[in-house]
Write a protein that holds these residues in place. Structure first.
Motif, PDB file in Angstrom:
ATOM      1  N   ALA A  11      39.022  35.027  49.081  1.00  0.00           N
ATOM      2  CA  ALA A  11      39.190  34.021  48.117  1.00  0.00           C
ATOM      3  C   ALA A  11      40.189  32.875  49.069  1.00  0.00           C
ATOM      4  N   ARG A  12      40.804  33.326  49.889  1.00  0.00           N
ATOM      5  CA  ARG A  12      41.711  32.086  50.563  1.00  0.00           C
ATOM      6  C   ARG A  12      40.612  31.539  51.341  1.00  0.00           C
ATOM      7  N   ALA A  13      39.435  31.937  52.076  1.00  0.00           N
ATOM      8  CA  ALA A  13      38.609  31.204  52.859  1.00  0.00           C
ATOM      9  C   ALA A  13      37.945  30.184  51.796  1.00  0.00           C
ATOM     10  N   ALA A  14      37.527  30.729  50.682  1.00  0.00           N
ATOM     11  CA  ALA A  14      36.886  29.805  49.483  1.00  0.00           C
ATOM     12  C   ALA A  14      37.805  28.733  49.170  1.00  0.00           C
ATOM     13  N   ASP A  41      30.631  26.918  44.370  1.00  0.00           N
ATOM     14  CA  ASP A  41      29.893  28.118  44.195  1.00  0.00           C
ATOM     15  C   ASP A  41      30.468  29.433  45.118  1.00  0.00           C
ATOM     16  N   ARG A  42      30.943  28.891  46.260  1.00  0.00           N
ATOM     17  CA  ARG A  42      31.370  29.927  47.165  1.00  0.00           C
ATOM     18  C   ARG A  42      32.736  30.729  46.386  1.00  0.00           C
ATOM     19  N   MET A  43      33.623  29.909  45.536  1.00  0.00           N
ATOM     20  CA  MET A  43      34.704  30.614  44.748  1.00  0.00           C
ATOM     21  C   MET A  43      34.162  31.351  43.558  1.00  0.00           C
ATOM     22  N   ALA A  44      33.137  30.744  43.025  1.00  0.00           N
ATOM     23  CA  ALA A  44      32.464  31.433  41.800  1.00  0.00           C
ATOM     24  C   ALA A  44      31.940  32.852  42.376  1.00  0.00           C
ATOM     25  N   ALA A  45      31.414  33.132  43.521  1.00  0.00           N
ATOM     26  CA  ALA A  45      31.036  34.353  43.859  1.00  0.00           C
ATOM     27  C   ALA A  45      32.078  35.368  44.175  1.00  0.00           C
ATOM     28  N   VAL A  46      33.299  34.881  44.856  1.00  0.00           N
ATOM     29  CA  VAL A  46      34.354  35.427  45.124  1.00  0.00           C
ATOM     30  C   VAL A  46      35.320  35.977  43.686  1.00  0.00           C
ATOM     31  N   LEU A  47      35.262  35.030  42.915  1.00  0.00           N
ATOM     32  CA  LEU A  47      35.996  35.371  41.609  1.00  0.00           C
ATOM     33  C   LEU A  47      35.202  36.381  40.736  1.00  0.00           C
ATOM     34  N   ALA A  48      33.820  36.485  40.799  1.00  0.00           N
ATOM     35  CA  ALA A  48      33.102  37.101  40.095  1.00  0.00           C
ATOM     36  C   ALA A  48      33.199  38.518  40.433  1.00  0.00           C
ATOM     37  N   VAL A  49      33.691  39.075  41.544  1.00  0.00           N
ATOM     38  CA  VAL A  49      34.262  40.238  41.989  1.00  0.00           C
ATOM     39  C   VAL A  49      35.349  40.337  42.339  1.00  0.00           C
ATOM     40  N   ALA A  50      36.431  39.727  42.202  1.00  0.00           N
ATOM     41  CA  ALA A  50      37.610  39.980  42.397  1.00  0.00           C
ATOM     42  C   ALA A  50      38.427  40.843  41.444  1.00  0.00           C
ATOM     43  N   SER A  51      39.466  41.207  41.620  1.00  0.00           N
ATOM     44  CA  SER A  51      40.458  41.514  40.937  1.00  0.00           C
ATOM     45  C   SER A  51      41.815  40.771  40.844  1.00  0.00           C
ATOM     46  N   PHE A  52      42.721  40.685  39.571  1.00  0.00           N
ATOM     47  CA  PHE A  52      43.681  39.744  39.469  1.00  0.00           C
ATOM     48  C   PHE A  52      44.910  40.461  39.122  1.00  0.00           C
ATOM     49  N   LEU A  53      46.073  40.187  39.794  1.00  0.00           N
ATOM     50  CA  LEU A  53      47.352  40.535  39.379  1.00  0.00           C
ATOM     51  C   LEU A  53      48.186  39.448  38.874  1.00  0.00           C
ATOM     52  N   VAL A  54      48.887  39.738  37.837  1.00  0.00           N
ATOM     53  CA  VAL A  54      49.681  38.581  37.119  1.00  0.00           C
ATOM     54  C   VAL A  54      51.175  39.331  37.403  1.00  0.00           C
ATOM     55  N   VAL A  70      54.424  32.502  35.892  1.00  0.00           N
ATOM     56  CA  VAL A  70      54.030  33.615  36.656  1.00  0.00           C
ATOM     57  C   VAL A  70      53.100  33.291  37.904  1.00  0.00           C
ATOM     58  N   THR A  71      52.875  34.495  38.813  1.00  0.00           N
ATOM     59  CA  THR A  71      52.100  34.101  39.815  1.00  0.00           C
ATOM     60  C   THR A  71      50.991  35.379  39.728  1.00  0.00           C
ATOM     61  N   ILE A  72      49.746  34.564  40.012  1.00  0.00           N
ATOM     62  CA  ILE A  72      48.310  35.231  39.704  1.00  0.00           C
ATOM     63  C   ILE A  72      47.916  35.428  41.066  1.00  0.00           C
ATOM     64  N   ASP A  73      47.491  36.574  41.452  1.00  0.00           N
ATOM     65  CA  ASP A  73      47.006  37.019  42.847  1.00  0.00           C
ATOM     66  C   ASP A  73      45.406  37.350  42.707  1.00  0.00           C
ATOM     67  N   VAL A  74      44.763  36.516  43.668  1.00  0.00           N
ATOM     68  CA  VAL A  74      43.170  36.773  43.619  1.00  0.00           C
ATOM     69  C   VAL A  74      43.051  37.713  44.622  1.00  0.00           C
ATOM     70  N   LEU A  75      42.456  38.645  44.347  1.00  0.00           N
ATOM     71  CA  LEU A  75      42.115  39.825  45.525  1.00  0.00           C
ATOM     72  C   LEU A  75      40.634  40.308  45.495  1.00  0.00           C
ATOM     73  N   PRO A  76      39.934  39.753  46.364  1.00  0.00           N
ATOM     74  CA  PRO A  76      38.724  40.141  46.398  1.00  0.00           C
ATOM     75  C   PRO A  76      38.591  41.539  47.187  1.00  0.00           C
ATOM     76  N   PRO A  77      37.419  42.252  46.930  1.00  0.00           N
ATOM     77  CA  PRO A  77      37.306  43.645  47.473  1.00  0.00           C
ATOM     78  C   PRO A  77      37.620  43.589  48.904  1.00  0.00           C
ATOM     79  N   PHE A  78      38.185  44.392  49.355  1.00  0.00           N
ATOM     80  CA  PHE A  78      38.268  44.719  50.604  1.00  0.00           C
ATOM     81  C   PHE A  78      37.627  45.898  51.544  1.00  0.00           C
ATOM     82  N   ALA A  79      36.948  45.356  52.726  1.00  0.00           N
ATOM     83  CA  ALA A  79      36.253  46.265  53.428  1.00  0.00           C
ATOM     84  C   ALA A  79      36.897  47.322  53.957  1.00  0.00           C
ATOM     85  N   GLY A  80      36.502  48.485  54.361  1.00  0.00           N
ATOM     86  CA  GLY A  80      37.379  49.752  54.961  1.00  0.00           C
ATOM     87  C   GLY A  80      37.919  50.402  54.089  1.00  0.00           C
ATOM     88  N   GLY A  81      38.800  51.065  54.607  1.00  0.00           N
ATOM     89  CA  GLY A  81      39.542  52.101  53.747  1.00  0.00           C
ATOM     90  C   GLY A  81      40.978  52.360  54.296  1.00  0.00           C
TER      91      GLY A  81
END
Length: 81
Positions: A11-14, A41-54, A70-81
């Motif tokens: 999300a930061r990169a987009a 469009d790049r941001m649209a793709a990220v936001l479609a799969v992101a989680s949001f924290l309020v 409020v602060t909204i955190d945009v968290l795309p899926p992270f790779a790895g575990g």
């Protein structure tokens, strides 16, 4: 009356930044539409799969109004575990 949006990983990169502000009083779905309009469009793709924290809490009601300050955190899926 604003809120803060913080971006992580893809999300930061987009967005090309770590955070920005937006007007408060709208719901998350409306905010997502504005962010797609701002960043394309790049941001649209990220936001479609992101989680949001309020303010650190997972947002499950995307139609609830977002109050000023409020602060909204945009968290795309992270790779790895």
């Amino acid at each position: 009356m604003e809120l803060t949006i913080r971006y992580f990983a893809g999300a930061r990169a987009a967005a090309g930044r770590t955070e920005e502000t937006a007007s408060a009083g709208r719901c998350l779905d409306e905010l997502v539409g504005e962010l797609v309009h701002r960043h394309g469009d790049r941001m649209a793709a990220v936001l479609a799969v992101a989680s949001f924290l309020v303010d650190g809490v997972a947002c499950h009601d995307r139609r609830a109004p977002l109050p000023a300050g409020v602060t909204i955190d945009v968290l795309p899926p992270f790779a790895g575990g």
